[in-house]
Design a protein around this motif. Sequence first.
Motif, PDB file in Angstrom:
ATOM      1  N   THR A   1       0.853  -1.202   0.000  1.00  0.00           N
ATOM      2  CA  THR A   1       0.000   0.000   0.000  1.00  0.00           C
ATOM      3  C   THR A   1       0.884   1.246   0.000  1.00  0.00           C
ATOM      4  O   THR A   1       0.691   2.163  -0.797  1.00  0.00           O
ATOM      5  CB  THR A   1      -0.885   0.005   1.274  1.00  0.00           C
ATOM      6  OG1 THR A   1      -1.566  -1.234   1.329  1.00  0.00           O
ATOM      7  CG2 THR A   1      -1.875   1.144   1.255  1.00  0.00           C
ATOM      8  N   TYR A   2       1.839   1.236   0.911  1.00  0.00           N
ATOM      9  CA  TYR A   2       2.755   2.377   1.049  1.00  0.00           C
ATOM     10  C   TYR A   2       3.527   2.581  -0.260  1.00  0.00           C
ATOM     11  O   TYR A   2       3.650   3.705  -0.767  1.00  0.00           O
ATOM     12  CB  TYR A   2       3.692   2.079   2.227  1.00  0.00           C
ATOM     13  CG  TYR A   2       4.565   3.224   2.699  1.00  0.00           C
ATOM     14  CD1 TYR A   2       4.354   4.537   2.306  1.00  0.00           C
ATOM     15  CD2 TYR A   2       5.617   2.976   3.586  1.00  0.00           C
ATOM     16  CE1 TYR A   2       5.163   5.567   2.751  1.00  0.00           C
ATOM     17  CE2 TYR A   2       6.430   4.002   4.041  1.00  0.00           C
ATOM     18  CZ  TYR A   2       6.200   5.287   3.616  1.00  0.00           C
ATOM     19  OH  TYR A   2       7.003   6.299   4.058  1.00  0.00           O
TER      20      TYR A   2
ATOM     21  N   ARG B   1       1.162   3.934  -3.065  1.00  0.00           N
ATOM     22  CA  ARG B   1       0.784   5.338  -2.850  1.00  0.00           C
ATOM     23  C   ARG B   1       1.979   6.258  -3.095  1.00  0.00           C
ATOM     24  O   ARG B   1       1.842   7.329  -3.655  1.00  0.00           O
ATOM     25  CB  ARG B   1       0.307   5.525  -1.416  1.00  0.00           C
ATOM     26  CG  ARG B   1      -0.858   4.658  -1.039  1.00  0.00           C
ATOM     27  CD  ARG B   1      -2.180   5.357  -1.332  1.00  0.00           C
ATOM     28  NE  ARG B   1      -3.272   4.471  -1.014  1.00  0.00           N
ATOM     29  CZ  ARG B   1      -3.744   4.297   0.211  1.00  0.00           C
ATOM     30  NH1 ARG B   1      -3.222   4.970   1.213  1.00  0.00           N
ATOM     31  NH2 ARG B   1      -4.733   3.474   0.427  1.00  0.00           N
ATOM     32  N   GLU B   2       3.150   5.823  -2.662  1.00  0.00           N
ATOM     33  CA  GLU B   2       4.332   6.666  -2.809  1.00  0.00           C
ATOM     34  C   GLU B   2       4.681   6.837  -4.287  1.00  0.00           C
ATOM     35  O   GLU B   2       5.009   7.929  -4.733  1.00  0.00           O
ATOM     36  CB  GLU B   2       5.503   6.037  -2.035  1.00  0.00           C
ATOM     37  CG  GLU B   2       6.719   6.914  -1.932  1.00  0.00           C
ATOM     38  CD  GLU B   2       6.421   8.296  -1.370  1.00  0.00           C
ATOM     39  OE1 GLU B   2       5.616   8.412  -0.432  1.00  0.00           O
ATOM     40  OE2 GLU B   2       6.988   9.275  -1.903  1.00  0.00           O
TER      41      GLU B   2
ATOM     42  N   ARG C   1       2.299   9.200  -5.793  1.00  0.00           N
ATOM     43  CA  ARG C   1       2.610  10.585  -5.428  1.00  0.00           C
ATOM     44  C   ARG C   1       3.762  11.124  -6.284  1.00  0.00           C
ATOM     45  O   ARG C   1       3.759  12.263  -6.708  1.00  0.00           O
ATOM     46  CB  ARG C   1       2.997  10.661  -3.947  1.00  0.00           C
ATOM     47  CG  ARG C   1       3.336  12.099  -3.526  1.00  0.00           C
ATOM     48  CD  ARG C   1       3.485  12.233  -2.047  1.00  0.00           C
ATOM     49  NE  ARG C   1       4.705  11.629  -1.542  1.00  0.00           N
ATOM     50  CZ  ARG C   1       5.428  12.129  -0.551  1.00  0.00           C
ATOM     51  NH1 ARG C   1       5.061  13.237   0.046  1.00  0.00           N
ATOM     52  NH2 ARG C   1       6.504  11.512  -0.120  1.00  0.00           N
TER      53      ARG C   1
END
Lengths: 232, 502
Positions: free
Chosen positions: B4-5, B8-9, B12
Amino acid sequence: MYKLSGVTKEYQKGSRVVAALRGVDLVIEDGEWLAVQGRTGHGKTTLLQMLGGLDRPTSGTVEFDGQDLAAMRESQLTGVRAASIGFIFQTFNLVPTLSAAENVEAALVPLHVAAGSRRARAAAALESVGLADRARHVPSELSGGQQQRVAIARALVKEPKVLLADEPTGNLDEDTRDEIIGLLERLWREHGHTLVLVTHDSALARRAQRVAVMKNGQLAISRAAGGRTAAT
Amino acid sequence: MFFTYLRRELRRRMRQAAFIAMGLAVGIGLVITVTAASAGVRNAQGTVLHSLYGVGTDVTVTKKPAAGSGGPGSFGFRGQTGTSTRPAAGTTIDIDNLRGAGLGTLASSSVTSISRVHDVAAAAGGLTLTDTKITGKIPAFNSSSGGGFGGGGGGSSGGGSFRGSFTPTSFSVNGVDIATGELGPLSSGKITSGRTFDSSDVSANVAVVDSNYATSNKLKTGSTVTIAKTSFKVVGIVSEPAGDSTSDVYIPLARAQALGTSSTGGTLKNDVNSIYVAAASASDIGSVQKAISGLLPGATVTTSASLASQVTGSLASASSLANNLGKWLAIAVLIAAFALAALLTMSAVSRRVREFGTLKALGWPSRRIVGQVMGESIVVGIIGGAVGVALGFGGAALVSKLAPSLTAQVGPTTGSASPGGARTFGGGGFGGGGFGGGAGNSFRNAAADAGHAVAVHLTAPVTLTAILAAVLLAVAGGLVAGSFGGWRAARLRPAAALAKVE
C-alpha cells in the motif's frame, strides 16, 4: 520510570561546541504528567529526544525501566521505541500518502501485529480521538486539529508506557488547542501512561502534575503544578 | 502495508517515477536493439560463412594452383576434320571439357590422412570443376586478317565473323564425396525435388542440380545433363540457402575424378581439390588446423574464424558498428540511466527525511525503511524494463525493416577457401589471336582473384536470453538506485531527521 543522571549533550557547530544539555538530573515516575517549559533553544526538545531514545547523550545515563538507553544498541533502542514510547510532534508528521487509518496502523508495523488486528486497533484508536469518520482520508484532506488527533491516535494505538509530546498544540489555533489539550488530558487519565509534554503554552503546562523549566541546557526549576492524578 | 505504502508513494511521485522508468527503458531498449542487431549480424555472418563453407565444416583444405597452371587451357581439335594445323572451314566444333580451375589438386589419400588426425570427426574430399562446352562450325575467313591458330594473345581484334560462329557455355560441377554427405558443398542445401545421393550412386551417372540452374535450364528430376560428353540423370533438385554460392551441378566424386582433367590437362583420378573437415569439437579447431598444416605443408588450411576475418564489405561494417559503437552506446546510455535513477532516488529520499525520521521514531527498523525504498526503486526498474523490452522489440523490428541488404566479400585469396566460388567466363575472349594462344581463352575462377560476394538481409532477432538479461538489468538498475537511496535512508539519525525543516 525514567532516571536521568548527569545527562550532557554537546553538538559540534563548526569549530564551536554547543552544549544543549548540561548535567541534567531528573526522575519521572510511572504515570506522571510532566510539562517541560523553556525558551526556544534551551534544550527542551533535546531532553525529549533523550527520553525517546532518538539521540544519545554525550555523557550521563538515561535509565528507562532500569535500562540505560544511552548504552543500548540501535536495534534495541528501535525495539524500545516500537513497544513502549509514543511520539506526538508539533507538525503532526503524518505520512502524506497514507490514509488516517493507515498512518495509525504504521505504528503497529514494527510490532508485527497481524493485518486484521492492526486495522481493528487503528479503527478503535481513531474512534477514541473522535475521527472514526475520517479513517480513509489522507492528511491533506484533514484540518490541523484532525491531523494532530490522528497523530495522537497513532501514538496511543500501541498502548505505550510513555507518551512524549513536542509542542502538540504549537501549530493549532486557540479553539483547536483547547480541544487537543482536553483530549490529551482525557487520554492520560484513561490510559495512565507517563506523559512528558514540551510546551511554550503556560495554560497547557499548568494542567501537568509537575513543570520542569529548561534554561541554558539545565533543568532550572522543577515545581509542583495542579496536583492532578491519573485514573490508574 | 508494504505494498500500500509503495503504491501510494509511487503514485505521489508519478512524474519522477515515470522519468526514471523511461530513462531505464531507453537504456534497456537500446541494449535489446543492439543485442538483436548484433545477433542479426552474427546470423548473417553465419549465413555467409556457411554459404562459403558448408554447414558442419570446421576446416577446409585447398591448395594453390601450381605456378603457370592457372593459364589458359588449350582447346585442341583432335579428331576434327581438316588439316593438321588448321581445321577446314565448315568443320563442326564440339568441345566439352570438365576441368579444375583456380585450385591446385590434392591426393585423395590426403583425405584419409586427415581423417586420422587427432580430434578430426570426419573429412570429405571434393572436386570443384567447370564444364565448358564450345560448339559451332569453323567459318571461312580471310587468312590475312587474323593471327592464325597458335598465334599470340587473346586480343579481340581481327577474326571477322569467327567469334560469332561459336557458342561457349559453362557451368560449375562439384564432385561430392557421397560417403560423408554431412560435409561439403551439399550439406547446407535442401532437396526440393527428387532425392540426394545414396551409397548406390558412387559410380553412377547421376546428378543433383541446383534449383536456380535447374530453373534457368528447364531441368527437373528425370532430365539429363551432359557433363564432359557424358549424360547424367538428374535425381534431385537442391535449393541452397539465400546468398549461398552454389555449384550448378553435383555429381558423385568418383565420376568427377574419372571425367575431369586438371588445368594442365592431367587426370584427376586420384585427386581432389577441396577437403572439408569437421573437428570433434569447436575447441579442437585450432589444433586440427595446425595438425593438417603440418601434414600437408603446401596446402591452405582455412577455418571459419580465419575466413570470418577475411569478410569485408557492408556486413563487416555492420558487425563493427554493432559490436563497437552500438555496444558502447548502449552501455553509456545504461550507465547514464542507472546514475540518473540513483540520483533521483537519493533526491527523493532527501525530500522524505522527516517522513523516514518519523517512521524510525515509531520504531520502524532501518532495514524496513531501506526495504521500502528499494521496493519502490525495483518496481520502477521493472516498469522501465517492461517498457524497455517493448522499445527493444520496436527497435529490433525497425532494424529488420530498415536495414539494407548487407554484402560480404571474401578474398581475394589464392587457393581460395571458397570452393564453391562463382565462376565467370573470363579472359580475353575468342579473338583473332586464335586457339591455343597466350593469355586468352581461359576460364578462371573468379573467387581466386576477385573475391566472393554474398548478399544477406539483416534481421534483428530478439532472443529470450536478451529479454531475461534486460529484465535483470532493469531490476539491477532499480537495485542500484534503491541501494543509494536506502543507504541514505539507513544513515538517517532520527533526531536529526525530525529536526530537518521542510
